[in-house]
Design a protein around this motif. Structure first.
Motif, PDB file in Angstrom:
ATOM      1  N   LEU A   1       0.711  -0.745  -0.333  1.00 50.12           N
ATOM      2  CA  LEU A   1       0.247  -0.195  -0.276  1.00 50.12           C
ATOM      3  C   LEU A   1       0.349   1.113   0.207  1.00 50.12           C
ATOM      4  CD1 LEU A   1      -2.998  -0.935   2.439  1.00 50.12           C
ATOM      5  CD2 LEU A   1      -2.644  -0.313   0.333  1.00 50.12           C
ATOM      6  N   ARG A   2       1.644   1.058   0.663  1.00 49.16           N
ATOM      7  CA  ARG A   2       2.952   2.429   0.675  1.00 49.16           C
ATOM      8  C   ARG A   2       3.226   2.319  -0.606  1.00 49.16           C
ATOM      9  NH1 ARG A   2       3.976   0.505   5.803  1.00 49.16           N
ATOM     10  NH2 ARG A   2       5.656  -0.660   4.897  1.00 49.16           N
ATOM     11  N   GLU A   3       4.165   1.339  -0.787  1.00 54.13           N
ATOM     12  CA  GLU A   3       4.129   1.718  -2.259  1.00 54.13           C
ATOM     13  C   GLU A   3       3.599   2.113  -3.705  1.00 54.13           C
ATOM     14  OE1 GLU A   3       6.969  -1.428  -3.921  1.00 54.13           O
ATOM     15  OE2 GLU A   3       7.778  -1.126  -2.051  1.00 54.13           O
ATOM     16  N   VAL A   4       2.597   1.668  -4.048  1.00 55.71           N
ATOM     17  CA  VAL A   4       1.261   2.332  -4.551  1.00 55.71           C
ATOM     18  C   VAL A   4       1.031   4.021  -4.382  1.00 55.71           C
ATOM     19  CG1 VAL A   4      -0.563   1.825  -5.124  1.00 55.71           C
ATOM     20  CG2 VAL A   4       0.112  -0.060  -4.931  1.00 55.71           C
ATOM     21  N   SER A   5       0.929   4.023  -3.419  1.00 57.47           N
ATOM     22  CA  SER A   5       0.310   5.533  -2.887  1.00 57.47           C
ATOM     23  C   SER A   5       2.138   6.372  -3.049  1.00 57.47           C
ATOM     24  CB  SER A   5       0.551   6.060  -1.719  1.00 57.47           C
ATOM     25  OG  SER A   5       1.256   5.608  -0.522  1.00 57.47           O
ATOM     26  N   LEU A   6       3.124   5.888  -2.964  1.00 58.30           N
ATOM     27  CA  LEU A   6       4.193   6.407  -3.549  1.00 58.30           C
ATOM     28  C   LEU A   6       4.401   6.660  -5.414  1.00 58.30           C
ATOM     29  CD1 LEU A   6       7.052   7.467  -2.383  1.00 58.30           C
ATOM     30  CD2 LEU A   6       7.701   5.478  -2.219  1.00 58.30           C
TER      31      LEU A   6
END
Length: 329
Positions: free
Chosen positions: A49-54
């Motif tokens: 999730l963190r990666e996708v928001s990044l």
């Protein structure tokens, strides 16, 4: 995923299959990336999730391929719904229940679609009925855009780590170059094998990575940018090694075997061996059509000591770009 009509498989990215597809509602062409993010019962792992928001944040730059949406396909829900409907006597047909079928829940990333990449673009100037150099103005323009994209990623603390011409998409009509396959780079280290077990190309890989350094920074991307810059000019790879050892020898033969004086700590890196002592060659001879400003910029991208390599932000102000109309960016 009913929203999209899959047209064809266009490749296997480092982290999963990639399809060309059409958004049925708008007719827009998109690239669907099926990721191998194995989701558990709790849903999407927080790292993902963190990666996708990044990725969403980074893709606000014109020079990074735009992430349009993220689709979460739940492997089991369709069958459950069909079973529930059948149990209530609604008579859901077999066909309906099996649309996506069971299987693991998947995450699809939906990107804008561009039909060519820098590798194909360079190849079209090297091969075919009309071989010709990539125009100097195009090299300058594309390099500037690549540096804008890389500076944007680095300013958000993101390293790409696998920059190469195949990962740079080109919109020929608009003359725009965009960075793609910003994999889900944080959760993975530098890929050694691609998703399909092809050997990943080493031609753009920085010497500190090849020598097994445990710590690396923005310099790894800047080395790759230098290799890509030279390749646009030469229309062939600067360092085309087919193993990590050969790759280092290609680099050492042109730039000279690195010394502790040039690159403090190099001989203590994990994979350092004693190499033949080559003297540095004249870099200008490797890129004969490039003027002195271009050669100077290239030499700053290909410094051995990663701490001495020019940053993307500083490179944007290099005299090589003085003749460029920057108001268009």
């Amino acid at each position: 995923m009913e929203k999209y009509e899959k047209l064809e498989k266009v490749g296997e990215g480092t982290y999963g299959k990639v399809y060309k597809a059409k958004d049925k509602a708008t007719g827009q062409l998109v690239a669907l990336k099926k990721t191998r993010l194995e989701m558990d019962e709790e849903g999407v792992p927080p790292t993902a999730l963190r990666e996708v928001s990044l990725l969403q944040l980074l893709s606000q730059s014109l020079y990074v391929v735009r992430l349009l949406s993220v689709e979460h396909v739940d492997g089991g829900s369709k069958r459950k719904a069909a079973a529930a409907a059948a149990a209530e006597g609604a008579g859901a047909g077999e066909g309906h229940g099996g649309a996506v079928g069971g299987g693991k829940p998947m995450l699809y990333l939906v990107f804008e679609y561009l039909d060519t990449d820098l590798k194909k673009f360079i190849d079209s100037h090297r091969k075919g009925p009309n071989p010709r150099p990539v125009p100097a103005a195009t090299v300058q323009n594309f390099l500037y855009q690549l540096l804008k994209g890389v500076a944007h990623c680095h300013s958000h603390g993101v390293l790409h780590r696998d920059l190469k011409p195949q990962n740079l998409l080109v919109d020929k009509e608009k003359g725009i170059l965009k960075i793609a396959d910003l994999g889900l780079g944080r959760a993975f280290t530098v890929p050694l094998k691609s998703y399909t077990h092809e050997v990943v190309t080493l031609w753009y890989r920085a010497p500190e990575v090849l020598l097994g350094s445990a710590h690396y920074s923005i310099g790894v991307d800047m080395w790759s940018v230098g290799c890509i810059f030279a390749e646009m000019v030469r229309r062939q790879a600067l360092f085309p090694g087919d193993s990590e050892f050969q790759q280092l020898l290609h680099i050492f033969r042109l730039l000279g075997t690195p010394t502790e004086k040039q690159w403090p700590g190099v001989t203590t890196l994990r994979d350092w061996h004693v190499y033949p002592q080559w003297e540095p060659q004249n870099l200008a001879r490797a890129v004969p059509s490039l003027g002195p400003d271009g050669v100077d910029l290239l030499s700053k991208m290909l410094k051995y000591d990663p701490a001495e390599r020019i940053s993307a932000k500083a490179a944007l102000d290099h005299p090589f770009f003085d003749s460029l109309d920057k108001s268009q960016f």
